[in-house]
Design an enzyme around this catalytic site. Structure first.
Site, PDB file in Angstrom:
ATOM      1  N   SER A  18     -52.528   7.027 -17.437  1.00  0.00           N
ATOM      2  CA  SER A  18     -51.142   6.797 -17.875  1.00  0.00           C
ATOM      3  C   SER A  18     -50.508   8.016 -18.542  1.00  0.00           C
ATOM      4  O   SER A  18     -49.340   8.333 -18.245  1.00  0.00           O
ATOM      5  CB  SER A  18     -51.073   5.585 -18.801  1.00  0.00           C
ATOM      6  N   LYS A  70     -55.798  -6.687 -22.146  1.00  0.00           N
ATOM      7  CA  LYS A  70     -54.719  -7.204 -21.294  1.00  0.00           C
ATOM      8  C   LYS A  70     -54.444  -8.699 -21.507  1.00  0.00           C
ATOM      9  O   LYS A  70     -53.304  -9.137 -21.448  1.00  0.00           O
ATOM     10  CB  LYS A  70     -55.028  -6.937 -19.823  1.00  0.00           C
ATOM     11  N   ASP A 106     -48.130  -4.982 -12.698  1.00  0.00           N
ATOM     12  CA  ASP A 106     -49.137  -4.746 -11.643  1.00  0.00           C
ATOM     13  C   ASP A 106     -48.734  -5.398 -10.309  1.00  0.00           C
ATOM     14  O   ASP A 106     -48.940  -4.811  -9.244  1.00  0.00           O
ATOM     15  CB  ASP A 106     -50.507  -5.295 -12.072  1.00  0.00           C
ATOM     16  N   GLY A 131     -61.606 -10.762  -5.077  1.00  0.00           N
ATOM     17  CA  GLY A 131     -61.571 -10.589  -6.530  1.00  0.00           C
ATOM     18  C   GLY A 131     -60.715 -11.664  -7.164  1.00  0.00           C
ATOM     19  O   GLY A 131     -59.784 -12.198  -6.528  1.00  0.00           O
ATOM     20  N   GLY A 133     -60.100 -11.273 -10.821  1.00  0.00           N
ATOM     21  CA  GLY A 133     -59.917 -10.747 -12.180  1.00  0.00           C
ATOM     22  C   GLY A 133     -58.449 -10.439 -12.449  1.00  0.00           C
ATOM     23  O   GLY A 133     -57.547 -10.983 -11.797  1.00  0.00           O
TER      24      GLY A 133
HETATM   25  P1  NAP Z   1     -61.537  -7.301 -13.723  1.00  0.00           P
HETATM   26  O1  NAP Z   1     -60.476  -8.070 -14.444  1.00  0.00           O
HETATM   27  O2  NAP Z   1     -62.779  -6.936 -14.414  1.00  0.00           O
HETATM   28  O3  NAP Z   1     -61.867  -8.136 -12.392  1.00  0.00           O
HETATM   29  C1  NAP Z   1     -62.776  -7.652 -11.445  1.00  0.00           C
HETATM   30  C2  NAP Z   1     -63.001  -8.689 -10.349  1.00  0.00           C
HETATM   31  O4  NAP Z   1     -63.974  -8.150  -9.463  1.00  0.00           O
HETATM   32  C3  NAP Z   1     -63.569 -10.005 -10.848  1.00  0.00           C
HETATM   33  O5  NAP Z   1     -63.220 -11.003  -9.933  1.00  0.00           O
HETATM   34  C4  NAP Z   1     -65.077  -9.725 -10.799  1.00  0.00           C
HETATM   35  O6  NAP Z   1     -65.857 -10.888 -10.688  1.00  0.00           O
HETATM   36  C5  NAP Z   1     -65.168  -8.952  -9.525  1.00  0.00           C
HETATM   37  N1  NAP Z   1     -66.354  -8.099  -9.503  1.00  0.00           N
HETATM   38  C6  NAP Z   1     -66.731  -7.200 -10.440  1.00  0.00           C
HETATM   39  N2  NAP Z   1     -67.886  -6.587 -10.059  1.00  0.00           N
HETATM   40  C7  NAP Z   1     -68.228  -7.140  -8.880  1.00  0.00           C
HETATM   41  C8  NAP Z   1     -69.319  -6.952  -8.008  1.00  0.00           C
HETATM   42  N3  NAP Z   1     -70.277  -6.049  -8.262  1.00  0.00           N
HETATM   43  N4  NAP Z   1     -69.379  -7.703  -6.886  1.00  0.00           N
HETATM   44  C9  NAP Z   1     -68.425  -8.609  -6.609  1.00  0.00           C
HETATM   45  N5  NAP Z   1     -67.347  -8.843  -7.406  1.00  0.00           N
HETATM   46  C10 NAP Z   1     -67.257  -8.103  -8.527  1.00  0.00           C
HETATM   47  O7  NAP Z   1     -60.937  -5.923 -13.178  1.00  0.00           O
HETATM   48  P2  NAP Z   1     -59.460  -5.640 -12.647  1.00  0.00           P
HETATM   49  O8  NAP Z   1     -58.649  -5.088 -13.751  1.00  0.00           O
HETATM   50  O9  NAP Z   1     -58.992  -6.835 -11.914  1.00  0.00           O
HETATM   51  O10 NAP Z   1     -59.724  -4.427 -11.650  1.00  0.00           O
HETATM   52  C11 NAP Z   1     -60.321  -4.631 -10.390  1.00  0.00           C
HETATM   53  C12 NAP Z   1     -60.186  -3.363  -9.558  1.00  0.00           C
HETATM   54  O11 NAP Z   1     -58.820  -3.073  -9.341  1.00  0.00           O
HETATM   55  C13 NAP Z   1     -60.769  -2.122 -10.245  1.00  0.00           C
HETATM   56  O12 NAP Z   1     -61.349  -1.318  -9.268  1.00  0.00           O
HETATM   57  C14 NAP Z   1     -59.577  -1.410 -10.822  1.00  0.00           C
HETATM   58  O13 NAP Z   1     -59.740  -0.014 -10.877  1.00  0.00           O
HETATM   59  C15 NAP Z   1     -58.514  -1.760  -9.777  1.00  0.00           C
HETATM   60  N6  NAP Z   1     -57.170  -1.764 -10.346  1.00  0.00           N
HETATM   61  C16 NAP Z   1     -56.287  -0.929  -9.795  1.00  0.00           C
HETATM   62  C17 NAP Z   1     -55.010  -0.897 -10.265  1.00  0.00           C
HETATM   63  C18 NAP Z   1     -54.034   0.051  -9.634  1.00  0.00           C
HETATM   64  O14 NAP Z   1     -52.958   0.249 -10.202  1.00  0.00           O
HETATM   65  N7  NAP Z   1     -54.348   0.606  -8.485  1.00  0.00           N
HETATM   66  C19 NAP Z   1     -54.604  -1.732 -11.310  1.00  0.00           C
HETATM   67  C20 NAP Z   1     -55.551  -2.603 -11.860  1.00  0.00           C
HETATM   68  C21 NAP Z   1     -56.846  -2.602 -11.360  1.00  0.00           C
HETATM   69  P3  NAP Z   1     -66.401 -11.643 -12.006  1.00  0.00           P
HETATM   70  O15 NAP Z   1     -65.192 -12.292 -12.608  1.00  0.00           O
HETATM   71  O16 NAP Z   1     -67.407 -12.570 -11.461  1.00  0.00           O
HETATM   72  O17 NAP Z   1     -66.969 -10.569 -12.897  1.00  0.00           O
END
Ligand code: NAP
Length: 284
Positions: A18, A70, A106, A131, A133
């Site tokens: 950011s 968040k 987002d 996913g 999350g």
């Molecule tokens: P989060 O809230 O921690 O959620 C992650 C999700 O992925 C949950 O459903 C989690 O399942 C699942 N997961 C985690 N590890 C896993 C694994 N080894 N195998 C299978 N499922 C798995 O994270 P988030 O903020 O949503 O972020 C998720 C991804 O999006 C990250 O890579 C992040 O960098 C990316 N992201 C990108 C942006 C962008 O602007 N491009 C913005 C936000 C996030 P559980 O709930 O079972 O743990």
């Protein structure tokens, strides 16, 4: 003279992109303003102490919010935007008079590169979303607003079910493992349809395993979108391109959500004509 500023709060915070994004746009706009990263721990009272300090400073314009705050920041705010309310999470806080308002950019950031397609009409729009999350929540709500039917897959299918229970319309949940095995489903002609396949898990990130996807689940003509942006070219996107799909990387979402925050903080649209330079800077 006092300089307006915004911040990003979280822990850890050193890896946040950011500051780079917002300082780049401040400089390109010639706006007087500052942006910095502040480490705020999950310890009880830390977020409230930060917000009290911020509200006492008339130059504070707002903050971005990243992990682990968040969702936890929500009870500390006076009001939520419709998007933040729906996603149950906040990634931007602004001040409106004496009130702290939580936003979630987002979902709109995610939709940005899809806008030209969304302006067209389709017989049916379907997204397979991996996913459940924070990112997936914002994406799911944004897609439903755009008329998509969703299949949400997570390693714990109960989490996908929970997310679907908060969303209007008829959608489907599946375990992530279902998509790792071949399907014998035969896709019909897809003309007039819009299919998305979205990774919103950390799978494919540097140091993480790759997403196990059997491509028999991916309809012809699908757009494959990875929220992961480090690396920019994930194995999923490389494979998608090799198979002739349009591929969209996570920097589009990152820049899109930040541009919405920039305008909220500084009252001016982010100068998006410099996106190519910004993308080079973000991937250096
Ligand atoms: P989060 O809230 O921690 O959620 C992650 C999700 O992925 C949950 O459903 C989690 O399942 C699942 N997961 C985690 N590890 C896993 C694994 N080894 N195998 C299978 N499922 C798995 O994270 P988030 O903020 O949503 O972020 C998720 C991804 O999006 C990250 O890579 C992040 O960098 C990316 N992201 C990108 C942006 C962008 O602007 N491009 C913005 C936000 C996030 P559980 O709930 O079972 O743990």
């Amino acid at each position: 003279m006092a300089i307006p500023y915004a911040e990003v709060i979280g822990e850890p915070i050193v890896h946040s992109k950011s500051p780079l994004l917002h300082r780049f746009w401040l400089e390109k706009s010639g706006l007087e303003g500052a942006y910095r990263a502040v480490r705020v721990s999950a310890e009880h009272g830390s977020v409230q102490a930060y917000l009290d300090r911020a509200m006492a400073d008339p130059d504070w314009r707002g903050c971005n919010v990243t992990a682990p705050h968040k969702r936890a920041i929500v009870p500390h705010l006076d009001r939520l935007s419709r998007e933040a309310e729906a996603a149950g999470a906040v990634n931007v806080v602004t001040r409106e008079g004496t009130q702290l308002v939580g936003h979630n950019s987002d979902g709109r950031g995610f939709l940005e590169p899809l806008r030209p397609l969304l302006a067209q009409s389709h017989l049916f729009r379907m997204a397979r979303l991996f996913g459940a999350g924070g990112a997936a929540r914002a994406i799911a709500h944004a897609l439903v607003d755009e008329g998509f039917t969703l299949v949400i897959a997570s390693r714990d299918a109960a989490k996908a079910e929970q997310l679907l229970s908060e969303i209007r319309g008829e959608h489907h949940a599946a375990p992530l493992s279902y998509f790792a095995e071949p399907t014998d489903f035969v896709f019909d002609g897809r003309s007039g349809l819009l299919d998305l396949v979205i990774n919103a898990t950390p799978l494919g990130m540097q140091g993480e395993a790759r997403l196990a996807l059997d491509w028999s689940h991916v309809p012809p003509g699908s757009i494959v979108y990875d929220a992961v942006y480090a690396p920019l070219q994930t194995a999923l996107l490389t494979e998608a391109r090799a198979r002739g799909h349009r591929a969209i990387d996570g920097l589009h979402m990152l820049i899109g959500q930040a541009a919405i925050a920039f305008e909220l903080f500084f009252g001016r649209a982010a100068p998006r004509e410099h996106d190519e330079e910004l993308r080079r800077l973000l991937t250096r």
